[in-house]
Design an enzyme around this catalytic site. Structure first.
Site, PDB file in Angstrom:
ATOM      1  CG  HIS A   1      -0.269   2.227  -9.226  1.00 45.40           C
ATOM      2  ND1 HIS A   1      -0.493   1.857  -7.931  1.00 45.40           N
ATOM      3  CD2 HIS A   1      -1.328   3.008  -9.580  1.00 45.40           C
ATOM      4  CE1 HIS A   1      -1.647   2.381  -7.516  1.00 45.40           C
ATOM      5  NE2 HIS A   1      -2.164   3.090  -8.490  1.00 45.40           N
ATOM      6  CG  ASP A  47      -2.121   0.868   1.090  1.00 47.31           C
ATOM      7  OD1 ASP A  47      -2.350   1.373  -0.022  1.00 47.31           O
ATOM      8  OD2 ASP A  47      -2.852   1.063   2.084  1.00 47.31           O
ATOM      9  CG  LEU A 107       9.015 -17.295  -3.608  1.00 48.09           C
ATOM     10  CD1 LEU A 107       9.016 -17.285  -2.074  1.00 48.09           C
ATOM     11  CD2 LEU A 107       9.445 -15.906  -4.102  1.00 48.09           C
TER      12      LEU A 107
HETATM   13  C1  IPE Z   1      -1.578   0.280  -3.377  1.00 54.40           C
HETATM   14  O1  IPE Z   1      -1.370   1.635  -3.409  1.00 54.40           O
HETATM   15  C2  IPE Z   1      -1.801  -0.298  -4.741  1.00 54.40           C
HETATM   16  C3  IPE Z   1      -3.185  -0.673  -5.023  1.00 54.40           C
HETATM   17  C4  IPE Z   1      -4.186  -0.605  -4.201  1.00 54.40           C
HETATM   18  C5  IPE Z   1      -3.473  -1.132  -6.361  1.00 54.40           C
HETATM   19  P1  IPE Z   1      -2.577   2.676  -3.382  1.00 54.40           P
HETATM   20  O2  IPE Z   1      -2.940   2.996  -4.785  1.00 54.40           O
HETATM   21  O3  IPE Z   1      -3.673   2.191  -2.534  1.00 54.40           O
HETATM   22  O4  IPE Z   1      -1.875   3.925  -2.717  1.00 54.40           O
HETATM   23  P2  IPE Z   1      -2.512   4.954  -1.695  1.00 54.40           P
HETATM   24  O5  IPE Z   1      -3.066   4.141  -0.554  1.00 54.40           O
HETATM   25  O6  IPE Z   1      -3.593   5.695  -2.422  1.00 54.40           O
HETATM   26  O7  IPE Z   1      -1.374   5.821  -1.286  1.00 54.40           O
HETATM   27  C1  IPE Z   2      -5.636  -2.729  -0.394  1.00 58.42           C
HETATM   28  O1  IPE Z   2      -5.273  -1.405  -0.468  1.00 58.42           O
HETATM   29  C2  IPE Z   2      -5.470  -3.386  -1.716  1.00 58.42           C
HETATM   30  C3  IPE Z   2      -4.109  -3.455  -2.239  1.00 58.42           C
HETATM   31  C4  IPE Z   2      -3.018  -3.068  -1.648  1.00 58.42           C
HETATM   32  C5  IPE Z   2      -3.990  -4.038  -3.542  1.00 58.42           C
HETATM   33  P1  IPE Z   2      -6.336  -0.212  -0.620  1.00 58.42           P
HETATM   34  O2  IPE Z   2      -5.541   1.017  -0.634  1.00 58.42           O
HETATM   35  O3  IPE Z   2      -7.220  -0.477  -1.770  1.00 58.42           O
HETATM   36  O4  IPE Z   2      -7.183  -0.381   0.725  1.00 58.42           O
HETATM   37  P2  IPE Z   2      -8.046   0.663   1.545  1.00 58.42           P
HETATM   38  O5  IPE Z   2      -9.075   1.211   0.598  1.00 58.42           O
HETATM   39  O6  IPE Z   2      -7.115   1.721   2.020  1.00 58.42           O
HETATM   40  O7  IPE Z   2      -8.624  -0.145   2.669  1.00 58.42           O
HETATM   41 MG    MG Z   3      -4.110   2.393  -0.576  1.00 61.36          MG
END
Ligand code: IPE
Ligand code: IPE
Ligand code: MG
Length: 242
Positions: free
Chosen positions: A33, A16, A127
């Site tokens: 990403h 995340d 793995l």
């Molecule tokens: C995690 O990073 C990747 C996915 C959920 C696909 P986020 O896109 O959730 O990044 P933040 O939480 O907005 O910083």
């Molecule tokens: C969870 O992250 C999903 C991934 C990392 C792929 P999100 O960023 O989508 O989760 P919430 O919305 O903060 O709970």
């Molecule tokens: Mg996120």
């Protein structure tokens, strides 16, 4: 599943913070990403050396479809590119790649790339890399429950097998979530029943092998009791209770 990998640790990561990493730099979220994929490469390379047999990475949740279309398209493109460009490297490193989650809503070319990567890496013994995409743990549990045919499926072991399909994985030993959030976001709810949890403020694109090592060091220092007692407590003299 390969018995040697089954005896090694299962680590799961909620990757995340990509969006915040980019926003902090005034960059579009999709760049976060893209840089996040490099962190995936680092942890996959480091994992076997750290005693990890199974690594499950949360790449796209079933609820992530709610994001703007352009971001979803960028993520699907990155996943497709990962499958196509990374598979040769994974095969060389003995990594077996499997995707978990729904496939029927993915773009066709991504679904095809996944199948190709899974087949190509089938023999991997170093793995088990599981990529969770279009994944919801609650949906996976419901789907497994619907497949149960008799009481033998409704035991802990039987149900775990239903959840995992033909490959059987051990429960998650350590769950890591980056970016400071402390929630599960519908990830591996059954498999994490007794997992140790590690939360770090590090944003996913900055996460590296050292961070994984730190998380594992902390994990090895924990007392896992599974509802029982640790050995030293078992040996301790009983205190009279009046
Ligand atoms: C995690 O990073 C990747 C996915 C959920 C696909 P986020 O896109 O959730 O990044 P933040 O939480 O907005 O910083
Ligand atoms: C969870 O992250 C999903 C991934 C990392 C792929 P999100 O960023 O989508 O989760 P919430 O919305 O903060 O709970
Ligand atoms: Mg996120």
């Amino acid at each position: 599943m390969q018995s040697s990998l089954q005896s090694k640790l299962h680590v799961a990561i909620i990757m995340d913070g990509n969006g915040r990493w980019a926003t902090q730099r005034r960059l579009p979220r999709k760049i976060g990403h893209r840089i996040g994929v490099e962190a995936v490469r680092r942890v996959v390379e480091a994992a076997p050396k750290l005693g990890i047999g199974t690594l499950t990475l949360y790449a796209f949740s079933a609820d992530n479809w709610r994001r703007p279309e352009a971001e979803v398209t960028a993520l699907m493109g990155l996943l497709r590119r990962y499958m196509r460009t990374e598979t040769a490297r994974l095969v060389r490193a003995g990594v077996r790649l499997t995707a978990v989650g729904r496939r029927d809503r993915l773009p066709e070319d991504l679904a095809a790339s996944i199948e190709w990567a899974e087949t190509a890496s089938l023999q991997g013994q170093a793995l088990n890399l599981r990529i969770a995409l279009d994944y919801s743990s609650r949906d996976a549990i419901l789907q497994a429950a619907a497949m149960a045919r008799g009481p033998e499926d409704l035991t802990r072991e039987g149900f775990s097998r239903l959840l995992n399909g033909e490959q059987d994985y051990r429960d998650v030993d350590l769950l890591i979530r980056t970016s400071g959030e402390q929630r599960l976001s519908d990830f591996l709810l059954w498999e994490c029943a007794y997992s140790e949890l590690h939360f770090t403020d590090r944003l996913w694109p900055d996460f590296g092998a050292e961070d994984l090592e730190t998380a594992l060091e902390e994990f090895h220092g924990r007392d896992r009791r599974f509802g029982g007692l640790v050995e030293s407590e078992e040996r301790a003299p009983a205190v009279a209770v009046s």
